[in-house]
Design an enzyme around this catalytic site. Sequence first.
Site, PDB file in Angstrom:
ATOM      1  N   ARG A  44     -17.323  24.839  -7.620  1.00 25.39           N
ATOM      2  CA  ARG A  44     -18.625  24.524  -8.093  1.00 25.39           C
ATOM      3  C   ARG A  44     -19.088  25.213  -9.156  1.00 25.39           C
ATOM      4  NH1 ARG A  44     -19.595  29.083  -7.508  1.00 25.39           N
ATOM      5  NH2 ARG A  44     -21.737  28.844  -8.560  1.00 25.39           N
ATOM      6  N   GLY A  45     -20.196  24.690  -9.672  1.00 23.68           N
ATOM      7  CA  GLY A  45     -20.675  25.594 -10.939  1.00 23.68           C
ATOM      8  C   GLY A  45     -20.202  24.280 -12.145  1.00 23.68           C
ATOM      9  N   ALA A  46     -21.373  24.098 -12.800  1.00 25.73           N
ATOM     10  CA  ALA A  46     -21.257  22.750 -13.750  1.00 25.73           C
ATOM     11  C   ALA A  46     -19.849  22.783 -14.541  1.00 25.73           C
ATOM     12  CB  ALA A  46     -22.521  22.707 -14.553  1.00 25.73           C
ATOM     13  N   ARG A  87     -20.528  14.257  -7.996  1.00 27.60           N
ATOM     14  CA  ARG A  87     -21.845  14.870  -7.715  1.00 27.60           C
ATOM     15  C   ARG A  87     -22.827  14.539  -8.758  1.00 27.60           C
ATOM     16  NH1 ARG A  87     -21.949  21.008  -6.289  1.00 27.60           N
ATOM     17  NH2 ARG A  87     -23.816  20.325  -5.627  1.00 27.60           N
ATOM     18  N   GLN A 193     -24.341  31.716  -2.109  1.00 31.46           N
ATOM     19  CA  GLN A 193     -23.368  31.568  -3.179  1.00 31.46           C
ATOM     20  C   GLN A 193     -23.726  33.055  -3.875  1.00 31.46           C
ATOM     21  OE1 GLN A 193     -25.311  28.930  -2.693  1.00 31.46           O
ATOM     22  NE2 GLN A 193     -24.156  27.136  -3.391  1.00 31.46           N
ATOM     23  N   ASP A 234     -27.215  23.591 -14.172  1.00 31.14           N
ATOM     24  CA  ASP A 234     -26.252  22.395 -13.888  1.00 31.14           C
ATOM     25  C   ASP A 234     -26.759  21.286 -14.843  1.00 31.14           C
ATOM     26  OD1 ASP A 234     -24.590  22.605 -11.216  1.00 31.14           O
ATOM     27  OD2 ASP A 234     -26.452  23.876 -11.115  1.00 31.14           O
ATOM     28  N   ASN A 244     -31.055  23.612 -11.842  1.00 31.10           N
ATOM     29  CA  ASN A 244     -30.332  24.399 -11.291  1.00 31.10           C
ATOM     30  C   ASN A 244     -30.441  24.701  -9.855  1.00 31.10           C
ATOM     31  OD1 ASN A 244     -28.234  26.764 -11.997  1.00 31.10           O
ATOM     32  ND2 ASN A 244     -29.698  28.056 -11.458  1.00 31.10           N
ATOM     33  N   LYS A 245     -29.525  25.640  -9.237  1.00 27.59           N
ATOM     34  CA  LYS A 245     -29.499  25.753  -7.832  1.00 27.59           C
ATOM     35  C   LYS A 245     -30.914  26.012  -7.239  1.00 27.59           C
ATOM     36  CE  LYS A 245     -26.583  25.428  -5.535  1.00 27.59           C
ATOM     37  NZ  LYS A 245     -26.018  24.101  -4.774  1.00 27.59           N
TER      38      LYS A 245
END
Length: 345
Positions: A44-46, A87, A193, A234, A244-245
């Site tokens: 995960r994470g762009a 995604r 996270q 992201d 973002n999250k």
Amino acid sequence: MPTLYWQDDVVMILDQRKLPARTTFIACRDMKRVIYCIKTLAVRGAPAIGVAAAMGLVLAAKAVKLKDPAKWAERFRAQAEVMRAARPTAVNLGWAVDRMLALVAGAPEDPAERLALLRRESEMMLAEDVAINRAMGRHGAKLVPKRATILTHCNAGSLATGGYGTALGVVRAAAEAGKQIKVIADETRPLLQGARLTAWEMVDEGIPVAVAVDGAVGALMSKGLVDLCVVGADRIAANGDVANKIGTFNVALQARRHGVPFYVAAPLSTVDMDTPSGDLIPIEERDPAEVLAFAGSRAAPGAEALNPAFDVTPNDLVSAIITEVGVLRPPFNRSLAAAKAQSLT
């Protein structure tokens, strides 16, 4: 610890769902397995998703056995579009797919040479990501006072990238510069996270860290406990709106209310100049079970759930965007366009 790497012809991906309790790598021998890792948040994470996508496409290229170059390219492009759909919000995934497709357009017809070219490109993307993160860290560290408590949301550290980190890269660079840094990590519901990953990275680095529930942000800032906020992204729209999250928007609102600088650290590959504003960024809706269950037990019998994975922070709440080419200030439509143009020269 590496987030992902090549082991012979296998892509090894650190399973971040198991951290911090267990350190387990998933061996991916085909693109389908890489997509599984992306969709289930094992990776995960762009930036990390982008590198994983490139590696997955190498596996896809290897699996296409067609001898006719035109038919091979057609099949590879179809596989690339499957990867692109893994995604929807993280623009680095599409960026990596387009980079690999551009490479194939001019690739040699010999299958072995073509595959070697794609493999080298994926390795180069991994190395570039680490270098970009370190450059971002150096630029961002200049914004950090000599003594500072930095609040961050989700995980934008080495685990979310090829190494070093975006938001946490700024933290690391500030600490390496001799500044006395403390971190407050939002827990980041529903998958924690911040609590599981950011806190783990900071403890491992020896940087003091405290975990706070997401809803405590305003209270902490009102007591003067936060000097600045640094988060990742992201996707960043052309006007500087930031996806973002989920929960990032709340942090930015509280930061504005309490006069706390709110910075976004992201590589230019996360900037999507084809998306004019955040209103047009697709927001992924994830499994309701992530919200309705806790520690394996259903927490709200009979209830439905709303589970957007991301939110969009409007550009007027963003103090600056930290990139590998420097710190960009408002108006972001100009500074982002200039930075992107510079990166292409």
